[in-house]
Write a protein that holds these residues in place. Sequence first.
Motif, PDB file in Angstrom:
ATOM      1  N   ASP A   1       0.844  -1.194   0.000  1.00 21.31           N
ATOM      2  CA  ASP A   1       0.000   0.000   0.000  1.00 21.31           C
ATOM      3  C   ASP A   1       0.879   1.243   0.000  1.00 21.31           C
ATOM      4  OD1 ASP A   1      -1.940   1.899   0.306  1.00 21.31           O
ATOM      5  OD2 ASP A   1      -2.796   1.051   2.139  1.00 21.31           O
TER       6      ASP A   1
ATOM      7  N   ILE B   1      -6.138  -8.672   7.344  1.00 21.63           N
ATOM      8  CA  ILE B   1      -7.044  -9.821   7.484  1.00 21.63           C
ATOM      9  C   ILE B   1      -8.381  -9.567   6.771  1.00 21.63           C
ATOM     10  CG2 ILE B   1      -8.185  -9.198   9.667  1.00 21.63           C
ATOM     11  CD1 ILE B   1      -7.613 -12.229  10.475  1.00 21.63           C
ATOM     12  N   VAL B   2      -8.641  -8.329   6.373  1.00 18.05           N
ATOM     13  CA  VAL B   2      -9.869  -8.058   5.601  1.00 18.05           C
ATOM     14  C   VAL B   2      -9.757  -8.579   4.170  1.00 18.05           C
ATOM     15  CG1 VAL B   2     -10.328  -5.954   6.933  1.00 18.05           C
ATOM     16  CG2 VAL B   2      -9.205  -5.766   4.698  1.00 18.05           C
ATOM     17  N   HIS B   3      -8.543  -8.851   3.691  1.00 22.82           N
ATOM     18  CA  HIS B   3      -8.385  -9.243   2.291  1.00 22.82           C
ATOM     19  C   HIS B   3      -8.701 -10.731   2.099  1.00 22.82           C
ATOM     20  CE1 HIS B   3      -6.822  -5.321   1.699  1.00 22.82           C
ATOM     21  NE2 HIS B   3      -5.713  -5.528   2.390  1.00 22.82           N
ATOM     22  N   PRO B   4      -9.589 -11.040   1.168  1.00 19.75           N
ATOM     23  CA  PRO B   4      -9.997 -12.446   0.996  1.00 19.75           C
ATOM     24  C   PRO B   4      -8.825 -13.390   0.743  1.00 19.75           C
ATOM     25  CG  PRO B   4     -11.472 -11.009  -0.239  1.00 19.75           C
ATOM     26  CD  PRO B   4     -10.371 -10.134   0.296  1.00 19.75           C
ATOM     27  N   ASP B   5      -7.789 -12.922   0.058  1.00 18.27           N
ATOM     28  CA  ASP B   5      -6.696 -13.856  -0.224  1.00 18.27           C
ATOM     29  C   ASP B   5      -5.889 -14.169   1.040  1.00 18.27           C
ATOM     30  OD1 ASP B   5      -5.455 -15.424  -2.382  1.00 18.27           O
ATOM     31  OD2 ASP B   5      -3.654 -14.347  -1.734  1.00 18.27           O
TER      32      ASP B   5
ATOM     33  N   GLY C   1     -12.320 -11.666  -4.755  1.00 16.44           N
ATOM     34  CA  GLY C   1     -11.086 -11.737  -3.966  1.00 16.44           C
ATOM     35  C   GLY C   1     -10.773 -13.151  -3.515  1.00 16.44           C
TER      36      GLY C   1
ATOM     37  N   GLN D   1      -2.794  -2.192   5.750  1.00 14.96           N
ATOM     38  CA  GLN D   1      -2.311  -2.081   4.375  1.00 14.96           C
ATOM     39  C   GLN D   1      -3.508  -2.279   3.439  1.00 14.96           C
ATOM     40  OE1 GLN D   1       1.777  -1.758   2.773  1.00 14.96           O
ATOM     41  NE2 GLN D   1       0.904  -1.612   4.763  1.00 14.96           N
TER      42      GLN D   1
ATOM     43  N   LEU E   1      -5.303 -18.238   5.609  1.00 12.71           N
ATOM     44  CA  LEU E   1      -5.546 -18.564   7.022  1.00 12.71           C
ATOM     45  C   LEU E   1      -6.582 -19.676   7.175  1.00 12.71           C
ATOM     46  CD1 LEU E   1      -5.628 -14.967   8.604  1.00 12.71           C
ATOM     47  CD2 LEU E   1      -3.780 -16.663   8.772  1.00 12.71           C
TER      48      LEU E   1
ATOM     49  N   ARG F   1      -1.211  -5.668  11.030  1.00  8.68           N
ATOM     50  CA  ARG F   1      -0.611  -4.921   9.924  1.00  8.68           C
ATOM     51  C   ARG F   1      -1.697  -4.215   9.118  1.00  8.68           C
ATOM     52  NH1 ARG F   1       4.357  -3.177   7.718  1.00  8.68           N
ATOM     53  NH2 ARG F   1       4.284  -3.297   5.448  1.00  8.68           N
TER      54      ARG F   1
ATOM     55  N   PHE G   1      -9.309 -15.768  14.696  1.00  4.15           N
ATOM     56  CA  PHE G   1      -8.049 -16.426  14.301  1.00  4.15           C
ATOM     57  C   PHE G   1      -7.014 -16.307  15.413  1.00  4.15           C
ATOM     58  CE2 PHE G   1     -10.151 -15.693  10.296  1.00  4.15           C
ATOM     59  CZ  PHE G   1      -9.918 -16.878   9.627  1.00  4.15           C
TER      60      PHE G   1
ATOM     61  N   ARG H   1      -7.354 -14.263   3.996  1.00  7.94           N
ATOM     62  CA  ARG H   1      -8.289 -15.195   4.641  1.00  7.94           C
ATOM     63  C   ARG H   1      -8.188 -16.594   4.051  1.00  7.94           C
ATOM     64  NH1 ARG H   1     -12.603 -13.753   8.130  1.00  7.94           N
ATOM     65  NH2 ARG H   1     -12.119 -11.626   8.758  1.00  7.94           N
ATOM     66  N   ARG H   2      -8.077 -16.649   2.736  1.00  9.17           N
ATOM     67  CA  ARG H   2      -7.965 -17.960   2.082  1.00  9.17           C
ATOM     68  C   ARG H   2      -6.780 -18.734   2.662  1.00  9.17           C
ATOM     69  NH1 ARG H   2      -4.397 -19.810  -1.246  1.00  9.17           N
ATOM     70  NH2 ARG H   2      -3.554 -17.749  -1.732  1.00  9.17           N
TER      71      ARG H   2
ATOM     72  N   ASN I   1      -3.985  -9.345  11.741  1.00  6.28           N
ATOM     73  CA  ASN I   1      -4.886  -8.459  12.471  1.00  6.28           C
ATOM     74  C   ASN I   1      -4.224  -7.129  12.817  1.00  6.28           C
ATOM     75  OD1 ASN I   1      -7.650  -9.383  13.156  1.00  6.28           O
ATOM     76  ND2 ASN I   1      -6.577 -11.231  13.825  1.00  6.28           N
TER      77      ASN I   1
ATOM     78  N   ALA J   1      -1.880 -14.996  12.044  1.00  2.32           N
ATOM     79  CA  ALA J   1      -3.171 -14.379  12.402  1.00  2.32           C
ATOM     80  C   ALA J   1      -2.945 -13.093  13.191  1.00  2.32           C
ATOM     81  CB  ALA J   1      -4.019 -15.361  13.206  1.00  2.32           C
TER      82      ALA J   1
ATOM     83  N   VAL K   1     -14.882 -18.526   3.259  1.00  2.00           N
ATOM     84  CA  VAL K   1     -13.576 -17.858   3.321  1.00  2.00           C
ATOM     85  C   VAL K   1     -13.628 -16.676   4.291  1.00  2.00           C
ATOM     86  CG1 VAL K   1     -11.804 -16.654   1.972  1.00  2.00           C
ATOM     87  CG2 VAL K   1     -13.086 -18.538   0.935  1.00  2.00           C
ATOM     88  N   MET K   2     -14.712 -15.930   4.220  1.00  2.00           N
ATOM     89  CA  MET K   2     -14.838 -14.704   5.006  1.00  2.00           C
ATOM     90  C   MET K   2     -15.749 -14.882   6.225  1.00  2.00           C
ATOM     91  SD  MET K   2     -12.902 -12.803   3.175  1.00  2.00           S
ATOM     92  CE  MET K   2     -13.124 -11.134   3.843  1.00  2.00           C
TER      93      MET K   2
END
Lengths: 596, 596
Positions: free
Chosen positions: A172, B340-344, A516, B322, B349, B320, A596, B346-347, B318, B314, A588-589
Motif C-alpha cells: 500500500d 485480514i480483511v483481504h480475501p486472499d 477476492g 495495508q 488462514l 498490519r 483467528f 483469509r484464504r 490483524n 493471524a 472464506v470470510m
Amino acid sequence: MPTYSAPVKDIKFLLHEYFNLQQYNNLPSFAEATPDLIDAILEEAAKVTENVFQPLNLPGDEQGCRLENGKVITPDGFKEAYNQYVEGGWQGLTGDPEYGGQGMPQTLGLVLNELMVSANWGFAMYPGLTKGATESIHTWGTEEQKQKYLPKMYAAEWSGTMNLTEPHCGTDLGLLRTKAEPNDDGSYKISGTKIFISAGDHDLTENVIHLVLAKIPGGPEGVKGISLFIVPRNKINDDGSIGDNNGVSVGSLEEKMGIHSNATCVMNFDEAEGYLLGQEHKGMRAMFTMMNEARLGVAIQGYAIAEVAQQNAAIYANDRIQGRALTGAKNPDAKADPIIVHPDVRRMLMTNRAFIEGARAMAIWAGIQVDITRQHPDEAAKNKAEELLALITPVLKSYMTDQGVEAASRALQCFGGHGYIREWGMEQFLRDSRIAPIYEGTNGIQAMDLIGRKLPANGGAAIRAYFEMIQTFIDANKDNDAMGTYIPLLEKALGRLQAASMWLMQNGMANPDNAGAAAHYYLNLMALVTMGYFWADMARKAREMLDAGEGDTTFLNNKLTTADFFFHHILPETSALKVKIEAGADSVMGLDAGAF
Amino acid sequence: MPTYSAPVKDIKFLLHEYFNLQQYNNLPSFAEATPDLIDAILEEAAKVTENVFQPLNLPGDEQGCRLENGKVITPDGFKEAYNQYVEGGWQGLTGDPEYGGQGMPQTLGLVLNELMVSANWGFAMYPGLTKGATESIHTWGTEEQKQKYLPKMYAAEWSGTMNLTEPHCGTDLGLLRTKAEPNDDGSYKISGTKIFISAGDHDLTENVIHLVLAKIPGGPEGVKGISLFIVPRNKINDDGSIGDNNGVSVGSLEEKMGIHSNATCVMNFDEAEGYLLGQEHKGMRAMFTMMNEARLGVAIQGYAIAEVAQQNAAIYANDRIQGRALTGAKNPDAKADPIIVHPDVRRMLMTNRAFIEGARAMAIWAGIQVDITRQHPDEAAKNKAEELLALITPVLKSYMTDQGVEAASRALQCFGGHGYIREWGMEQFLRDSRIAPIYEGTNGIQAMDLIGRKLPANGGAAIRAYFEMIQTFIDANKDNDAMGTYIPLLEKALGRLQAASMWLMQNGMANPDNAGAAAHYYLNLMALVTMGYFWADMARKAREMLDAGEGDTTFLNNKLTTADFFFHHILPETSALKVKIEAGADSVMGLDAGAF
C-alpha cells in the motif's frame, strides 16, 4: 557441491524451431539477432554462468554480505566475477544502441536472465536490478538524464536499485512517508527510510543509482502524490567523475531466509539530492515500467531455480543406489538400483520437467510480446501484444514462483536426508526460491491485479484476445489425429476457465469478496490453461518435425512424453480449481477477524 | 519474536466432547485419566511449553549446537529448560507404571507432543527420541533390560536415539554395514558409522542410550540379517552409576536447513559394547515398533508447526494495516485496514485452519487406536484398531508433513517481505518443517508402504474396515438435514477413493509401476477422504451441541464454518487426484533415465 549446465538445447529448440524468431525480423532487434549470433551469445552465456557464477553460489550463501564501516562487502570472489560480467558486455545486451547498448531483443535478455539465476541467484540480482532501473530511465528520463546514466549503467559500471518499500508500507504505497523537498535549482532534497532494498549497496560498482519513490510536500494524498526520483549514492561531477556521498547510507543489512549473497539493505536518505524522473506525482506510472519488467524477471526466477535444482536431483537419482525397481532389478550386478527407477522419484522429476519446459516456453513467448510492444511497426499488433502481456504478467509471476518453490522442494526430496544438509546445496535452492512469491508484489497482489485490473481493462479486450488465441489453436488442430490426446483435454480446461470467468463476472460484482476469494484459484487455472496451450503447441511442433525427419528424434520424443505427462498429471488440477472458484467467499470470510 | 499459545480449547473439545475419552475407561490408562486430570495436565503443559520452551526457539535456531572436544553443546538455556522438563515428570507421562511411568494414555502423549513441537521443535526432539527408544525397550527388552533402562529414561535422566542410516543407505537398510561381533559374555562389539542421528549426543543428560541396527557376521543377507542393539554411550556400572565411554563418539555435526538446535550427529561406534534387543536377525521388526510410533510423532510435527505459524500469521494479519477491504473500509479512522480483511489472506488462514483442526482430530483418533491396540480387553476391537492404525499411519505421516510445509509457507506469505526476515521467525518455521517429509521414511516410502504393504495386507481387511467406517457414518447421517452439505460431498470423495482402489487392484498387478506412479496421489486422496470424514463428524457434533444449547456458541459455529471451508475449498482436490491415479505410469516412466 551442486553443478549447473545451461539448458542450451531446449532454449535453441524454443528460439529457433518452436518460436522461429526469424519470423520477427521486421523488428530491428530481431533483424540484428541472426540465429548464428543468438547461438554464439548463448554459448558464451553458458560458459560464464556455468564456470564463473555458479561455483560462487554455495560459498556466497554461506559467507553472505557484511556491513563494515557503512560499506557493504559482498562475498569473496563476487567482485572478480562481476568484472567478468562487465568485460563480457552482458549488461548492455538489450540496451538502446543510442546510449551504448547492443540492441538485442528483450527475449534474449530474458534467456540470459534464466541462466544467471540458475547459476547464482544472489549474484544475478545485482545486474538484474540495474536492468530495471535502466528501463525506467530509458522510458521516462530526459535526454540529459539518459545521456548521463544509461551508458555507465549499460556498461555495468554503475548499478541501479528500486526503492519502494518503507517499514510501514509495501503493498500500500499510498502510505509512504519519504519526502522530496524542492531545491531552487530544480533538484529535490530526499529524506526518508526505505527497507528491503535488494542490491541496495555493495562493492561491485563505483556508484549506485537509486530510483526512489517519495512525496513532494503539498501534493495529492495517497498514491496520486507519489513521484519518482533518481538519487545517486555518490554525486556525479560535471565531468562524469564520482563525487562525494549524497546523503545516502545503509542503515543495516537484513538477515534473511536465503539469497544471502545479495545485500538487502535498509537505506537512509538524508537530504540526498534527487532528480525527478518523469512527471511530478506520476511516480507510480513510472514505477510500473520497472515493475512489469521486474515481474517477468521474477517469474523467470521461478523456473530458473527449478531448472538447476532439477538438474542436481536428476544426477543424484541416477547415481544413488537404493532399493530395487518394482518391475525387476535394473542393475542386477550391484546390490541395488539407482533411485530413478522408482516411479515416485520419476513423478517428482517429471512434474518438475513439465513445469520447467512449459514455463520456459511461456516466458519466451512473453519476452517476444515485450519486443513486439516496443518495436512492431503495426499498431494493432503492438496493442494486442500489450494487452496480452499485461494480462499474463501477473499469471506468470505468481504461478511460476509458487511452482518454483514446489519444484525446488521436490528436487530436494529426491535427495532424502541429504537434501536437508547444506553441503548438497539443495536446501539453498529452496531457501532462495522462497523470496520470489513475495517480492515485486506478493502473489496475492498478482491475483488481485489479474482479477481487479487486467480482466476488466478495456472492456475485457485482453481476456477475449486470450480466449481467441487458444480457441483458434484448438480449432486448427481438432482434426489433427496426432493431437488427439491433447486437444480435447485443452478444450475442457479452457471451458473451465471460461465458465469460471463468467462466474466471476456475475458474482464478483454482487460481492467483491467473491472475486477476492477466487483470485488465487483463478490465476492458477489460467496459468494451467496457458501452459496446456503451449504444451499442446510444442507437441504439435515436435510431431511435425518428427514426421518431416527433422531434428533430434530423442529430444522430440521426450517433448511428446513430457507433454503427455503434463496433460495427464498436471492439467487435471483445473477441475478442482473451478469448483473452488465457484464455491464463493462465504466460508472464506465467514469468521470474525478475532476468531483467528 | 514469534509467540505461542497452546490451543487448549480445541484440544479439550476434541478429547472431552468430540471423542469423549471417558467412553474408553474400560482401558486402564483412560480409567486413570479423568477429565479433571487431563485438564490439569494440559494446563501445565501449556505453561511450560509457552513460557519455558518457546522463548528458546528462535535463539536456539540462531545459535545452534556445537561440537567442542568431542562433546555436543546445546544452545544457551536448553539445559535449564530440560531440567524443568525432567522436574515436571513429562517424559514418563505415558510410561509403564511398573518401571516408574505414569501410565497415562498414549493419546495424551500425542497431545503433549504437539505442544512441545509447536513451542520448540529442535528442543522437543531430544525427549521425542527418548520416547521412541523406551517404546522399543519396553516391547522387546528382557525384564533385566527394562529394569535397567526404563526408570532412568522415563525420568529423562538418560536420553535415547535410533541409529539406522549409514552414509550409503537410508531407505534400503539391507545394505547396511555396521557390524556386531559376539563377545563371550553374550554382549556384542558394535563397529560402524551411522549418520543423521538426531539428538545423537548433547549435554542435557548424563547418558545417551543408542539403539543401533547392525549385522551379526554370518547372518542372512539383506534386511533379514539385521539385529537391534542397545548401546549406551557410557557404560553403566553394576550399581547403576555411569562408567567410562563405551567406544561411542560423535564424528561431526551436520549443517542443516533447519532444526539447528537439535544435534544431528555422525556417530562412530568403535567396538562399543552392545546388548541384543529382541531376537537375533529380527532387528527390523523391533525397529518398526519405534518406527510406527515415530511416524505418528512426525505426522504431529506437521500440524504442530502449522499451528504456531498460523497463530503468528493471524496476529500479524490483524495488526498490519495495508490497503482497504474490497467491501468498504473496515477501519475508516485509520489510513488503511488490517490485512485480514483481504480475501486472499483469509484464504491462506482458512486453508491452514481447516488443515490444522482436521489433522488434530485425525491424530488424536490415531492416538486412541494406539491405546486400544495396547489395552483393549476385546481381541476383535484390538485387531480392528491395529489394522486401521497400520493403514492410516503412512497416510498421516506423509499428508500431514507435506501440508505442514505448505501451511508454514502460507503463514510466512501472510507477512509479505517480513516473512523472509529472520527476526520474525516465520522462515524458521518453514525451514524446520521441511525435515518432516524426509525423516522416518520419506513420504515416497510412506506412499509405497500404503500401496504395497498396507492395502493388500490380510486380504485387504484394513481398507475394507476403513471403507465401512466411513460408509456407516454416511448412512447414519444421510437423512440428517443439518448434514446436507457435507454428506453428498463426502460420499462423492469416498466414491473416488473406492474407484481408485479398484483401478489400483486391476492395474497395479499387471504393471507394478502403475501402482508406484499412483502411490503419492492415492495417499493424498485417502488423506482428504479421511479428513472429510472427521470434518463432517466434527460438524455433526458441533451442530448437536448447538441444538442442545451446550458449549461455546462462537467456537462451535466457527467449527461449522471451517467445515464448510474444508468441503468447498479443499476436498474438491480429490477429483484431480483420481484422474492422475487413473492416468497410469506411461508418461511417468516414459523417458530413459539418461534423459534427465
